[in-house]
Design a protein around this motif. Structure first.
Motif, short mmCIF file in Angstrom:
data_model
loop_
_atom_site.label_atom_id
_atom_site.label_comp_id
_atom_site.label_asym_id
_atom_site.label_seq_id
_atom_site.Cartn_x
_atom_site.Cartn_y
_atom_site.Cartn_z
N ALA A 71 3.22 7.05 -1.21
CA ALA A 71 4.47 6.93 -1.98
C ALA A 71 5.65 6.74 -1.03
O ALA A 71 6.62 6.06 -1.36
N GLY A 72 5.55 7.33 0.16
CA GLY A 72 6.62 7.22 1.14
C GLY A 72 6.88 5.77 1.55
O GLY A 72 7.97 5.43 2.00
N LYS A 73 5.89 4.91 1.37
CA LYS A 73 6.09 3.48 1.69
C LYS A 73 6.52 2.71 0.43
O LYS A 73 6.48 1.48 0.40
N GLY A 74 6.85 3.44 -0.62
CA GLY A 74 7.29 2.78 -1.86
C GLY A 74 6.14 2.18 -2.65
O GLY A 74 6.35 1.33 -3.51
N VAL A 75 4.92 2.62 -2.35
CA VAL A 75 3.76 2.05 -3.03
C VAL A 75 3.39 2.88 -4.26
O VAL A 75 3.35 4.10 -4.20
N ASN A 76 3.12 2.20 -5.36
CA ASN A 76 2.72 2.87 -6.58
C ASN A 76 1.18 2.89 -6.66
O ASN A 76 0.54 1.86 -6.50
N ILE A 77 0.61 4.08 -6.87
CA ILE A 77 -0.84 4.16 -7.03
C ILE A 77 -1.14 3.94 -8.51
O ILE A 77 -0.67 4.67 -9.36
N LYS A 78 -1.93 2.92 -8.81
CA LYS A 78 -2.20 2.61 -10.22
C LYS A 78 -3.17 3.61 -10.82
O LYS A 78 -3.06 3.99 -11.98
N SER A 79 -4.14 4.01 -10.02
CA SER A 79 -5.11 4.96 -10.50
C SER A 79 -5.86 5.52 -9.30
O SER A 79 -5.84 4.93 -8.22
N VAL A 80 -6.51 6.66 -9.48
CA VAL A 80 -7.27 7.22 -8.38
C VAL A 80 -8.57 7.81 -8.90
O VAL A 80 -8.61 8.40 -9.98
N VAL A 81 -9.66 7.54 -8.18
CA VAL A 81 -10.96 8.09 -8.55
C VAL A 81 -11.50 8.79 -7.31
O VAL A 81 -11.50 8.21 -6.23
N THR A 82 -11.93 10.04 -7.44
CA THR A 82 -12.42 10.73 -6.24
C THR A 82 -13.86 11.18 -6.42
O THR A 82 -14.35 11.38 -7.53
N LYS A 86 -0.52 -6.53 -3.27
CA LYS A 86 0.49 -6.54 -2.22
C LYS A 86 0.65 -5.15 -1.58
O LYS A 86 1.20 -5.03 -0.49
N ASP A 87 0.19 -4.13 -2.25
CA ASP A 87 0.37 -2.76 -1.75
C ASP A 87 -0.76 -2.28 -0.85
O ASP A 87 -0.66 -1.20 -0.27
N LEU A 88 -1.83 -3.06 -0.75
CA LEU A 88 -2.99 -2.58 0.01
C LEU A 88 -2.64 -2.31 1.47
O LEU A 88 -2.91 -1.22 2.00
N GLU A 89 -2.02 -3.27 2.12
CA GLU A 89 -1.72 -3.12 3.54
C GLU A 89 -0.69 -2.01 3.80
O GLU A 89 -0.92 -1.15 4.65
N PRO A 90 0.45 -2.02 3.06
CA PRO A 90 1.41 -0.93 3.28
C PRO A 90 0.79 0.46 3.07
O PRO A 90 1.10 1.41 3.80
N ALA A 91 -0.10 0.59 2.08
CA ALA A 91 -0.72 1.90 1.82
C ALA A 91 -1.63 2.27 2.99
O ALA A 91 -1.61 3.42 3.48
N ALA A 92 -2.41 1.30 3.48
CA ALA A 92 -3.31 1.57 4.61
C ALA A 92 -2.48 1.98 5.83
O ALA A 92 -2.82 2.93 6.56
N GLN A 93 -1.39 1.25 6.03
CA GLN A 93 -0.50 1.55 7.16
C GLN A 93 0.02 2.98 7.08
O GLN A 93 0.02 3.73 8.06
N ALA A 94 0.44 3.37 5.86
CA ALA A 94 0.99 4.72 5.67
C ALA A 94 -0.05 5.77 6.07
O ALA A 94 0.28 6.78 6.71
N LEU A 95 -1.31 5.53 5.73
CA LEU A 95 -2.34 6.53 6.04
C LEU A 95 -2.71 6.52 7.53
O LEU A 95 -3.01 7.56 8.11
N GLN A 96 -2.64 5.32 8.12
CA GLN A 96 -2.93 5.24 9.56
C GLN A 96 -1.87 5.98 10.37
O GLN A 96 -2.14 6.49 11.46
N ASP A 97 -0.66 6.04 9.83
CA ASP A 97 0.43 6.71 10.56
C ASP A 97 0.33 8.24 10.50
O ASP A 97 1.06 8.93 11.21
N LEU A 98 -0.52 8.77 9.62
CA LEU A 98 -0.60 10.23 9.49
C LEU A 98 -1.18 10.86 10.75
O LEU A 98 -2.15 10.36 11.33
N GLN A 99 -0.60 11.94 11.19
CA GLN A 99 -1.11 12.67 12.35
C GLN A 99 -1.19 14.16 12.02
O GLN A 99 -0.16 14.73 11.68
#
Ligand code: ASP
Ligand code: MG
Length: 462
Positions: free
Chosen positions: A341-352, A364-377
């Protein structure tokens, strides 16, 4: 009194606009008309920001294009020279303000969310003035008020604002009750409102449907009519299923789910402002305006557990977050969701599952979302997997969740034509079941499922 929303599809060219004006002369009096921008203008405004950022010269060119686009239509629908000149003056004032914003953007070298919302709201203003003047030229009584003048108040969130209904209603009643004198057509630009601090905030792309619903809810109107160039919701996309039938009655939830899952008839949030008051939406095709295409009400059709429609979208991708023990690790979902969400990406749905979180995202949100998670430390997962080239198929109908055999029907219909269902979600909404297939299988899947649930002639379940 009713609120009439005129969609961009009916505002594409001068002929369709002339037809709309004829209809408004006949049946617009005493009602409120909420307008979109002329077809393509919002895109022009938004793309223009990048051109203005890069090149100052582009701004003048952009202004010329916007002016000629509107004047061309005006030349056709405003017959009198004097009125045409009056419109040209009004348009000039609006474009003057817009031009200053573009220069501001160029010199500050920045496209802020605030700037983007201000700029993209101009299409609706120009269109509302154009239609107002054209209707007056046809001897119709008409006036025009902007959302900032009548107090359509929002929560201030750029590009995804929500209206504050109670406050807007108070403001609206104070300023406008006297204007609804049973004769005039009141034009209001859709798509945006103002925050309490006075900032222009839009309701997101396609948001003028939502605006119209807000205005219906706060103005004391009895119904929201949406005038379009199609009849309404269909049992499937007619490009895939030529014999798809119109759905005469839908519930709010069915309409919202269908809109959310790809039927481009209505903005998915349109029903929200109408829920509390239980106000209906009627979709009408301007080619035969006496017939209601789809009617959307709180309860919808009486029959439950019936598949109403098979919707689909290819604007979908999945980001799989592989991690051990997902199901047991407290807080991991919120960590992932917050980062995205911090990258302004809306999650349409989630299945775990125990080993994986699957996030459904717009392409269009796939790459920004992946980037956001790669930045996590430190990274709370093992690896990420991007899944593209897929499509989502949704089966919608009130009461489906309680009816056995719906999911099985989809599976067996798909299996019979060798389509593999990659992922399925059933239960988050009582009116929808959706699943993911390969994009190359989409047409086959929609056909198979539609055939399975609809008897060719009647359009109802087996
Ligand atoms: N003009 C805006 C858009 O293109 C809003 C709308 O048409 O509903 O997104
Ligand atoms: Mg629209």
């Amino acid at each position: 009194m009713k609120v009439i929303k005129i969609g961009g599809g009916c505002l594409k060219n001068k002929e369709t606009i002339a037809a709309i004006l004829d209809l408004l002369v006949e049946r617009g009096q005493g009602n409120i008309v909420v307008v979109s921008a002329l077809g393509g203008v919002t895109d022009l405004l938004l793309n223009g920001m990048h051109r203005a950022l890069a090149d100052e010269e582009a701004i003048g060119e952009l202004m010329c294009r916007l002016k000629s686009r509107h004047m061309l239509v005006a030349g056709h629908v405003i017959p009198g020279e004097k009125q045409r000149r009056a419109f040209s003056l009004e348009l000039g004032k609006i474009l003057g303000k817009l031009e200053r914003l573009y220069y501001g953007l160029h010199f500050t070298r920045e496209i802020t969310p605030r700037m983007a919302d201000s700029i993209s709201s101009f299409g609706e203003r120009m269109c509302a003035h154009l239609l107002r003047t054209a209707l007056q030229a046809r001897e119709g009584k008409a006036c025009c008020r902007f959302p900032e003048e009548i107090g359509i108040l929002t929560d201030g969130k750029y590009a995804d604002a929500t209206a504050q209904l109670d406050k807007s209603e108070t403001a609206f009643m104070k300023k406008l009750r006297s204007m609804q004198n049973g004769q005039r057509v009141l034009f209001i630009p859709g798509f945006y409102g103002v925050s309490e601090g006075g900032e222009i905030t839009t309701f997101g792309r396609g948001g003028s449907d939502y605006s119209a619903a807000v205005i219906t809810a706060i103005s004391g109107a009895e119904v929201l009519e949406i005038w379009k160039d199609v009849d309404g919701f269909l049992s499937a996309d007619p490009k895939f299923i030529p014999g798809a039938t119109v759905l005469p009655e839908l519930s709010y939830d069915e309409a919202a789910e269908l809109a959310y899952f790809g039927a481009k008839i209505l903005h998915p949030r349109t029903v929200e402002p109408l829920r509390d008051k239980g106000l209906p939406i009627e979709i009408r095709n301007t080619l035969h305006p006496d017939v209601t295409g789809s009617r959307i009400t709180a309860q919808g059709a009486a029959r439950l557990g019936v598949v109403k429609s098979v919707a689909h979208t290819t604007d979908i991708s999945i980001l799989k977050v592989h991690a051990s023990g997902v199901g047991m690790r407290r807080g991991i979902l919120s960590e992932v969701a917050t980062a995205v969400a911090g990258k302004g990406v809306n999650i349409k749905s989630v299945v775990t599952s125990q080993t994986c979180i699957s996030l459904l995202l717009a392409r269009k949100d796939l790459e920004p979302a992946a980037q956001a998670l790669q930045d996590l430390q430190p990274r709370p997962y093992r690896n990420l997997e991007r899944i593209e080239g897929i499509a989502l198929v949704a089966v919608v109908g009130k009461g489906l969740a309680e009816r056995p055999g719906i999911a099985a029907g989809c599976f067996s219909a798909a299996a019979a034509c060798r389509v593999n269902i990659e992922m399925i979600a059933f239960g988050p909404s009582p009116v929808a079941l959706y699943f993911i297939v390969q994009e190359s299988d989409l047409r086959t899947a929609v056909n198979a499922i539609h055939n399975h649930f609809f008897q060719a002639s009647q359009g109802f379940t087996r």
